[in-house]
Design a protein around this motif. Structure first.
Motif, short mmCIF file in Angstrom:
data_model
loop_
_atom_site.label_atom_id
_atom_site.label_comp_id
_atom_site.label_asym_id
_atom_site.label_seq_id
_atom_site.Cartn_x
_atom_site.Cartn_y
_atom_site.Cartn_z
N LEU A 1 2.87 -3.90 -5.51
CA LEU A 1 3.85 -4.71 -4.79
C LEU A 1 4.29 -5.90 -5.63
CD1 LEU A 1 2.20 -4.75 -1.23
CD2 LEU A 1 3.85 -3.11 -2.17
N SER B 1 0.79 2.21 -5.49
CA SER B 1 1.87 1.29 -5.12
C SER B 1 1.51 -0.11 -5.58
CB SER B 1 2.06 1.30 -3.60
OG SER B 1 2.94 0.27 -3.19
N THR C 1 11.62 5.81 5.29
CA THR C 1 12.03 4.41 5.49
C THR C 1 13.20 4.13 4.57
OG1 THR C 1 9.82 3.68 6.12
CG2 THR C 1 11.32 1.99 5.27
N ARG D 1 14.34 -2.22 5.41
CA ARG D 1 13.42 -3.14 6.11
C ARG D 1 14.20 -4.38 6.46
NH1 ARG D 1 9.98 -0.33 2.75
NH2 ARG D 1 8.00 0.21 3.72
N HIS E 1 10.84 8.43 0.12
CA HIS E 1 9.78 9.44 0.27
C HIS E 1 9.41 9.57 1.74
CE1 HIS E 1 7.67 5.56 0.31
NE2 HIS E 1 6.83 6.17 1.14
N PHE F 1 -1.04 5.89 -1.63
CA PHE F 1 -0.63 6.69 -0.46
C PHE F 1 -0.27 8.10 -0.90
CE2 PHE F 1 4.07 6.66 -1.04
CZ PHE F 1 4.21 5.64 -1.96
N PRO G 1 8.32 -2.78 -4.13
CA PRO G 1 7.18 -2.03 -4.64
C PRO G 1 7.57 -1.13 -5.83
CG PRO G 1 8.04 -0.97 -2.68
CD PRO G 1 8.86 -2.21 -2.89
N ARG H 1 -2.34 5.26 14.69
CA ARG H 1 -1.06 5.55 15.36
C ARG H 1 -0.69 7.01 15.17
NH1 ARG H 1 2.15 0.71 12.43
NH2 ARG H 1 1.32 1.89 10.68
N ARG I 1 -3.90 0.29 -4.51
CA ARG I 1 -3.13 0.53 -3.28
C ARG I 1 -2.44 1.88 -3.45
NH1 ARG I 1 -0.98 -3.12 0.47
NH2 ARG I 1 0.83 -2.30 1.60
N PHE J 1 -1.16 6.71 4.39
CA PHE J 1 -1.33 5.46 3.65
C PHE J 1 -2.83 5.28 3.43
CE2 PHE J 1 -1.84 0.76 3.64
CZ PHE J 1 -1.15 0.51 2.47
N ARG K 1 16.46 -5.15 3.45
CA ARG K 1 16.12 -4.67 2.10
C ARG K 1 16.16 -3.15 2.13
NH1 ARG K 1 10.36 -5.73 -0.06
NH2 ARG K 1 10.11 -3.47 0.10
N THR L 1 5.96 9.35 3.82
CA THR L 1 4.52 9.05 3.72
C THR L 1 3.73 10.02 4.58
OG1 THR L 1 4.99 6.70 3.45
CG2 THR L 1 2.74 7.28 4.02
N GLU M 1 -5.69 7.32 10.57
CA GLU M 1 -4.51 6.62 11.10
C GLU M 1 -4.66 6.53 12.62
OE1 GLU M 1 -1.51 5.14 9.69
OE2 GLU M 1 -1.68 4.54 11.78
N TYR N 1 6.21 2.41 -7.35
CA TYR N 1 5.29 3.53 -7.11
C TYR N 1 5.09 4.30 -8.42
CZ TYR N 1 7.02 2.82 -2.27
OH TYR N 1 7.38 2.32 -1.06
P1 ATP Z 1 6.61 -3.27 0.89
O1 ATP Z 1 5.24 -3.31 1.52
O2 ATP Z 1 6.74 -4.22 -0.27
O3 ATP Z 1 7.72 -3.40 1.87
P2 ATP Z 1 6.24 -0.41 0.80
O4 ATP Z 1 5.91 -0.54 2.25
O5 ATP Z 1 7.21 0.63 0.37
O6 ATP Z 1 6.77 -1.81 0.23
P3 ATP Z 1 3.44 -0.08 0.54
O7 ATP Z 1 3.20 -1.18 1.54
O8 ATP Z 1 2.52 0.00 -0.62
O9 ATP Z 1 4.92 -0.17 -0.03
O10 ATP Z 1 3.41 1.28 1.35
C1 ATP Z 1 3.50 2.53 0.71
C2 ATP Z 1 3.88 3.55 1.77
O11 ATP Z 1 2.89 3.58 2.80
C3 ATP Z 1 5.20 3.22 2.48
O12 ATP Z 1 5.82 4.44 2.83
C4 ATP Z 1 4.77 2.49 3.72
O13 ATP Z 1 5.69 2.65 4.79
C5 ATP Z 1 3.46 3.18 4.04
N1 ATP Z 1 2.54 2.25 4.68
C6 ATP Z 1 2.24 1.01 4.27
N2 ATP Z 1 1.34 0.42 5.05
C7 ATP Z 1 1.06 1.32 6.02
C8 ATP Z 1 0.17 1.31 7.15
N3 ATP Z 1 -0.60 0.28 7.44
N4 ATP Z 1 0.14 2.42 7.92
C9 ATP Z 1 0.89 3.48 7.62
N5 ATP Z 1 1.73 3.56 6.57
C10 ATP Z 1 1.82 2.50 5.79
#
Ligand code: ATP
Ligand code: MG
Length: 187
Positions: free
Chosen positions: A168, A166, A129, A132, A41, A5, A173, A122, A3, A46, A33, A43, A120, A175
């Motif tokens: 989880l 990443s 972030t 949450r 960071h 990014f 998470p 979107r 996983r 992803f 959370r 992103t 992507e 990183y």
């Molecule tokens: P958790 O999922 O446990 O809340 P996290 O979101 O920080 O933790 P990841 O889900 O591995 O960890 O995501 C890593 C980064 O990628 C984060 O900045 C997250 O916002 C972003 N991200 C995760 N999923 C997506 C997605 N489907 N589309 C765009 N960005 C994403």
């Protein structure tokens, strides 16, 4: 599968501000959370669960293309929530509009697509972030102080992109840096 990014790290001043601000927001009467300071960071892309082979193909491609880009500056601006203020799940701090950042994201999307990583769907909204929401959906009133927080126009230089893995866990998470790509061109 890994996983992963692509992200931009934050400078010390930005992290200090966010750390301080998150300390205040801890008082919000809602289950949130908050992001650990070391995990803050922006992103860029992803990548999802990708193979080790894909990672090994992606690294040299990103390295050579991104090294030709020049460093740029980003400035904090405003707070917000995804998917919307009234239905907040993710609390974020934003940035002033930046053409070099949009250009970087476009290049990253194109290079990743060439390696078979889905684009992507979107639009790209550069953000950090910070929290949450783990509680129910109608929390707007409870988190109103978050949305009225003044955000100072702190600037930071961006001179590299980082590829993170990443992992989880129930505790959040973790990183870890797999590669980094300096922006050292003059374009
Ligand atoms: P958790 O999922 O446990 O809340 P996290 O979101 O920080 O933790 P990841 O889900 O591995 O960890 O995501 C890593 C980064 O990628 C984060 O900045 C997250 O916002 C972003 N991200 C995760 N999923 C997506 C997605 N489907 N589309 C765009 N960005 C994403
Ligand atoms: Mg996530």
């Amino acid at each position: 599968m890994v996983r992963s990014f692509l992200a931009i790290d934050l400078n010390r001043e930005t992290k200090n501000f966010l750390d301080h601000a998150m300390g205040h927001w801890q008082r919000l009467p809602c289950k949130i959370r908050w992001t650990r300071v070391e995990n803050l960071h922006i992103t860029l892309k992803f990548l999802g669960e990708i193979s080790q082979d894909t990672i090994e193909q992606l690294i040299p491609v990103l390295s050579s293309r991104l090294s030709g880009l020049s460093p740029f500056t980003l400035t904090l601006s405003g707070v917000g929530a995804f998917p919307s203020l009234r239905n907040a799940r993710i609390l974020w701090i934003g940035f002033q509009e930046s053409k070099p950042l949009l250009n970087l994201v476009k290049i990253v999307e194109d290079l990743c697509a060439e390696q078979g990583i889905p684009r992507e769907a979107r639009g790209f909204h550069p953000h950090i972030t910070v929290g949450r929401i783990k509680a129910g959906r109608s929390v707007y009133q409870k988190i109103l102080p978050f949305f009225t927080t003044p955000v100072p126009a702190i600037s930071m230089g961006v001179s590299k992109v980082v590829l993170y893995r990443s992992d989880l866990f129930a505790t959040g998470p973790v990183y870890s840096q797999l590669a980094h790509f300096p922006l050292e061109g003059n374009l």
